[in-house]
Write a protein that holds these residues in place. Structure first.
Motif, PDB file in Angstrom:
ATOM      1  N   CYS A 188       1.530  10.722   4.371  1.00  0.00           N
ATOM      2  CA  CYS A 188       0.128  10.510   4.001  1.00  0.00           C
ATOM      3  C   CYS A 188      -0.058   9.773   2.686  1.00  0.00           C
ATOM      4  CB  CYS A 188      -0.597  11.859   3.893  1.00  0.00           C
ATOM      5  SG  CYS A 188      -0.859  12.684   5.452  1.00  0.00           S
ATOM      6  N   CYS A 189       0.818  10.000   1.730  1.00  0.00           N
ATOM      7  CA  CYS A 189       0.554   9.554   0.358  1.00  0.00           C
ATOM      8  C   CYS A 189       1.396   8.379  -0.118  1.00  0.00           C
ATOM      9  CB  CYS A 189       0.746  10.724  -0.603  1.00  0.00           C
ATOM     10  SG  CYS A 189      -0.341  12.130  -0.253  1.00  0.00           S
ATOM     11  N   SER A 190       2.558   8.147   0.458  1.00  0.00           N
ATOM     12  CA  SER A 190       3.425   7.097  -0.058  1.00  0.00           C
ATOM     13  C   SER A 190       3.077   5.726   0.518  1.00  0.00           C
ATOM     14  CB  SER A 190       4.887   7.402   0.284  1.00  0.00           C
ATOM     15  OG  SER A 190       5.704   6.320  -0.129  1.00  0.00           O
ATOM     16  N   PRO A 191       2.896   4.726  -0.349  1.00  0.00           N
ATOM     17  CA  PRO A 191       2.716   3.372   0.158  1.00  0.00           C
ATOM     18  C   PRO A 191       3.958   2.884   0.903  1.00  0.00           C
ATOM     19  CG  PRO A 191       2.117   3.488  -2.164  1.00  0.00           C
ATOM     20  CD  PRO A 191       2.758   4.799  -1.804  1.00  0.00           C
ATOM     21  N   SER A 192       5.118   3.446   0.595  1.00  0.00           N
ATOM     22  CA  SER A 192       6.344   3.042   1.274  1.00  0.00           C
ATOM     23  C   SER A 192       6.321   3.360   2.761  1.00  0.00           C
ATOM     24  CB  SER A 192       7.554   3.715   0.623  1.00  0.00           C
ATOM     25  OG  SER A 192       7.702   3.258  -0.700  1.00  0.00           O
ATOM     26  N   ALA A 193       5.538   4.349   3.180  1.00  0.00           N
ATOM     27  CA  ALA A 193       5.466   4.684   4.609  1.00  0.00           C
ATOM     28  C   ALA A 193       4.965   3.503   5.437  1.00  0.00           C
ATOM     29  CB  ALA A 193       4.569   5.908   4.816  1.00  0.00           C
ATOM     30  N   ALA A 194       4.192   2.622   4.838  1.00  0.00           N
ATOM     31  CA  ALA A 194       3.663   1.455   5.554  1.00  0.00           C
ATOM     32  C   ALA A 194       4.755   0.464   5.941  1.00  0.00           C
ATOM     33  CB  ALA A 194       2.602   0.756   4.708  1.00  0.00           C
ATOM     34  N   ARG A 195       5.951   0.631   5.413  1.00  0.00           N
ATOM     35  CA  ARG A 195       7.071  -0.243   5.785  1.00  0.00           C
ATOM     36  C   ARG A 195       7.577   0.028   7.202  1.00  0.00           C
ATOM     37  NH1 ARG A 195      11.276  -1.529   1.652  1.00  0.00           N
ATOM     38  NH2 ARG A 195      10.067  -2.404  -0.043  1.00  0.00           N
ATOM     39  N   TRP A 196       7.253   1.207   7.746  1.00  0.00           N
ATOM     40  CA  TRP A 196       7.784   1.593   9.058  1.00  0.00           C
ATOM     41  C   TRP A 196       6.678   2.014  10.020  1.00  0.00           C
ATOM     42  CZ3 TRP A 196       9.930   3.351   4.421  1.00  0.00           C
ATOM     43  CH2 TRP A 196      11.156   2.753   4.090  1.00  0.00           C
ATOM     44  N   PRO A 197       5.675   1.173  10.276  1.00  0.00           N
ATOM     45  CA  PRO A 197       4.618   1.564  11.211  1.00  0.00           C
ATOM     46  C   PRO A 197       5.160   1.637  12.641  1.00  0.00           C
ATOM     47  CG  PRO A 197       4.399  -0.739  10.642  1.00  0.00           C
ATOM     48  CD  PRO A 197       5.498  -0.188   9.770  1.00  0.00           C
ATOM     49  N   HIS A 198       4.645   2.558  13.391  1.00  0.00           N
ATOM     50  CA  HIS A 198       4.997   2.677  14.810  1.00  0.00           C
ATOM     51  C   HIS A 198       4.311   1.511  15.537  1.00  0.00           C
ATOM     52  CE1 HIS A 198       5.224   4.228  18.866  1.00  0.00           C
ATOM     53  NE2 HIS A 198       6.015   5.207  18.435  1.00  0.00           N
ATOM     54  N   PRO A 199       5.047   0.761  16.376  1.00  0.00           N
ATOM     55  CA  PRO A 199       4.441  -0.421  17.004  1.00  0.00           C
ATOM     56  C   PRO A 199       3.278  -0.115  17.954  1.00  0.00           C
ATOM     57  CG  PRO A 199       6.736  -0.152  17.696  1.00  0.00           C
ATOM     58  CD  PRO A 199       6.442   0.908  16.688  1.00  0.00           C
ATOM     59  N   GLN A 200       3.288   1.034  18.620  1.00  0.00           N
ATOM     60  CA  GLN A 200       2.201   1.383  19.532  1.00  0.00           C
ATOM     61  C   GLN A 200       1.146   2.289  18.893  1.00  0.00           C
ATOM     62  OE1 GLN A 200       5.577   1.641  20.901  1.00  0.00           O
ATOM     63  NE2 GLN A 200       5.192  -0.476  21.528  1.00  0.00           N
ATOM     64  N   ARG A 201       1.489   2.953  17.805  1.00  0.00           N
ATOM     65  CA  ARG A 201       0.565   3.874  17.120  1.00  0.00           C
ATOM     66  C   ARG A 201       0.585   3.566  15.636  1.00  0.00           C
ATOM     67  NH1 ARG A 201       1.201   9.540  20.377  1.00  0.00           N
ATOM     68  NH2 ARG A 201       1.083   8.563  22.417  1.00  0.00           N
TER      69      ARG A 201
END
Length: 156
Positions: free
Chosen positions: A87-100
């Motif tokens: 929820c909080c880390s900008p780094s999570a945006a590096r690994w978006p799920h392609p369908q979700r």
């Protein structure tokens, strides 16, 4: 390594990006947040609001992990760390799920973190092998679509 240009996420240092995961409880762009409680690690450049961080730290954790009953405190702490990252880390945006696009996929984790997480949760119960797809979504949120089993049984 520390400072404004980096953050420790689940034991690994990543450059902070200028993006957050799409939709869900994520902000449109990362920015400073004063009080993130257990998610304070991300306060300098957070993709979550203080309200979302408070939801993560609420007891019992009212997220889909506890659909099979209360979690042990040790397991809940690991799941809160994972949820703070998501929820909080900008780094999570590096690994978006392609369908979700509001979910993540294939985030690299340190083996030592995974082993400690497994040890903390192995006797707790879950009904999902995959936390993105193994749910029946309904008005009350995500619900089990499979029987509850221990994390140890899921990994076997």
């Amino acid at each position: 390594m520390s400072g404004r240009g980096s953050a420790w996420a689940l034991g690994t240092c990543w450059d902070l990006s200028g993006h957050c995961l799409a939709g869900g409880k994520h902000k449109a762009a990362p920015g400073p947040e004063g009080h993130l409680g257990i998610c304070q690690l991300y306060a300098a450049n957070a993709c979550c609001s203080s309200k979302v961080a408070q939801e993560i730290s609420s007891t019992p954790l009212n997220i889909y992990w506890n659909r099979c009953g209360n979690l042990s405190p040790r397991c809940e702490q690991y799941l809160q760390r994972v949820e703070c990252f998501y929820c909080c880390s900008p780094s999570a945006a590096r690994w978006p799920h392609p369908q979700r696009p509001t979910a993540v996929l294939e985030v690299p984790l340190c083996l030592s973190f995974c082993e400690k997480w497994y040890t903390a949760c192995q006797d707790d119960l879950t009904c999902a092998h995959n936390w993105v797809s193994d749910w029946q979504r309904g008005p009350q949120g995500n619900n089990c679509s499979q029987d509850c089993v221990s994390y140890h049984q899921v990994s076997a």
